[in-house]
Design a protein around this motif. Structure first.
Motif, PDB file in Angstrom:
ATOM      1  N   SER A   1      27.508  95.000  24.796  1.00 55.51           N
ATOM      2  CA  SER A   1      28.491  94.676  25.784  1.00 55.51           C
ATOM      3  C   SER A   1      29.944  93.139  25.928  1.00 55.51           C
ATOM      4  O   SER A   1      30.546  94.022  26.384  1.00 55.51           O
ATOM      5  N   VAL A   2      29.749  93.423  24.359  1.00 54.14           N
ATOM      6  CA  VAL A   2      31.028  92.745  23.790  1.00 54.14           C
ATOM      7  C   VAL A   2      31.852  92.517  23.611  1.00 54.14           C
ATOM      8  O   VAL A   2      31.754  93.833  23.692  1.00 54.14           O
TER       9      VAL A   2
ATOM     10  N   ASN B   1      33.266  87.378  20.436  1.00 52.43           N
ATOM     11  CA  ASN B   1      33.017  87.768  20.582  1.00 52.43           C
ATOM     12  C   ASN B   1      33.440  87.432  22.390  1.00 52.43           C
ATOM     13  O   ASN B   1      33.146  86.621  22.843  1.00 52.43           O
TER      14      ASN B   1
ATOM     15  N   TYR C   1      32.301  88.102  25.422  1.00 53.85           N
ATOM     16  CA  TYR C   1      31.531  88.644  27.457  1.00 53.85           C
ATOM     17  C   TYR C   1      32.163  88.794  28.394  1.00 53.85           C
ATOM     18  O   TYR C   1      32.843  87.457  29.341  1.00 53.85           O
TER      19      TYR C   1
ATOM     20  N   ALA D   1      27.705  91.745  30.208  1.00 52.87           N
ATOM     21  CA  ALA D   1      27.363  91.547  29.003  1.00 52.87           C
ATOM     22  C   ALA D   1      26.259  90.566  28.363  1.00 52.87           C
ATOM     23  O   ALA D   1      26.191  89.751  28.903  1.00 52.87           O
ATOM     24  N   LYS D   2      26.270  90.994  27.345  1.00 51.56           N
ATOM     25  CA  LYS D   2      24.628  90.155  26.801  1.00 51.56           C
ATOM     26  C   LYS D   2      24.874  90.501  24.933  1.00 51.56           C
ATOM     27  O   LYS D   2      25.272  91.687  24.661  1.00 51.56           O
TER      28      LYS D   2
ATOM     29  N   ALA E   1      25.686  80.544  29.715  1.00 48.82           N
ATOM     30  CA  ALA E   1      25.682  82.146  28.974  1.00 48.82           C
ATOM     31  C   ALA E   1      23.391  81.117  28.490  1.00 48.82           C
ATOM     32  O   ALA E   1      23.705  79.965  28.195  1.00 48.82           O
TER      33      ALA E   1
ATOM     34  N   ARG F   1      21.635  86.209  29.697  1.00 51.34           N
ATOM     35  CA  ARG F   1      22.891  86.544  30.415  1.00 51.34           C
ATOM     36  C   ARG F   1      23.842  85.689  30.250  1.00 51.34           C
ATOM     37  O   ARG F   1      23.662  84.606  30.418  1.00 51.34           O
ATOM     38  N   VAL F   2      25.156  85.872  31.048  1.00 48.61           N
ATOM     39  CA  VAL F   2      26.234  85.072  31.447  1.00 48.61           C
ATOM     40  C   VAL F   2      26.047  85.141  32.976  1.00 48.61           C
ATOM     41  O   VAL F   2      26.583  86.011  33.719  1.00 48.61           O
TER      42      VAL F   2
ATOM     43  N   GLY G   1      34.447  85.653  32.457  1.00 48.15           N
ATOM     44  CA  GLY G   1      34.069  85.605  31.011  1.00 48.15           C
ATOM     45  C   GLY G   1      33.695  84.402  30.299  1.00 48.15           C
ATOM     46  O   GLY G   1      34.244  83.183  30.357  1.00 48.15           O
TER      47      GLY G   1
END
Ligand code: MD6
Ligand code: FE
Length: 202
Positions: free
Chosen positions: A50-51, A107, A109, A113-114, A139, A178-179, A191
């Protein structure tokens, strides 16, 4: 530099960078991304991560159907851009080392994204620490043990926080649960960026 918080052997330097320093690093990383665009990483088993990911340095970290590894060129065949000098200075300051890192993995996010619990074990020599820098949204960073399972501890990493993973913690499992998307205004589209600096033997 104030003394770090220690959690399961991870050293956490909260607020190591102020806002101006975070802005400067984002500027440097935009230069990196112009030369080495962010890509969608795919794990060896075919899962789309997801990143979004890119690298700077002598080598960059790659994942695709062929496996996890460091490569001296981008998938396009072009060399990776150099590690931004400000990140080299940060590395020298927090580690006290004169050996510079070979790879700066970047990276991004976006919303949702995680990163699952993993070990950083593609470097070939685990005597060197890994240093991570968080920029943008907060995060939830989970820290575990050198083997899978057992207790974990979590902290919210904020923009400007630096984590050093060395010694017995060097091979500890860790990940991002999680973010909090939109919790920071550092990145104009929101992000989080995480940079990790690594020595890669060989
Ligand atoms: C992240 N960080 O903060 C993911 N790895 O987005 C990592 O995977 C990491 O923070 C090695 C050492 C420190 C880290
Ligand atoms: Fe990691």
């Amino acid at each position: 530099m104030s003394s770090p918080l220690r959690v399961k052997g991870f050293q956490i330097f909260a607020e190591y960078l102020d806002r101006a320093a975070c802005d400067a690093l984002v500027h440097d990383l935009r230069d990196v991304a112009r030369v080495a665009p962010f890509r969608v990483p795919v794990t060896p088993s075919g899962k789309v991560m997801s990143v979004r990911m890119t690298s700077a340095g002598r080598v960059g970290w790659i994942t695709d159907q062929k496996g996890y590894r460091y490569e001296s060129v981008q998938p396009s065949g072009a060399p990776w851009p150099p590690v931004p000098v400000r990140l080299l200075e940060l590395w020298r300051d927090v580690t006290g080392l004169t050996r510079d890192p070979d790879c700066c993995l970047v990276n991004y996010y976006g919303e949702g994204a995680k990163m699952g619990l993993h070990q950083d074990k593609d470097e070939g020599d685990f005597d060197w620490p890994v240093v991570s820098v968080s920029l943008g949204d907060e995060a939830l960073f989970r820290m575990g043990n050198p083997t899978r399972g057992g207790s974990t501890d979590s902290v919210w990493l904020k923009s400007g926080d630096v984590v050093v993973m060395g010694g017995a913690a060097r091979l500890a499992y860790h990940g991002i649960d999680r973010v909090r998307f939109g919790s920071s205004n550092l990145l104009k589209d929101g992000g989080r960026i995480n940079v990790t600096l690594r020595v890669v033997a060989g």
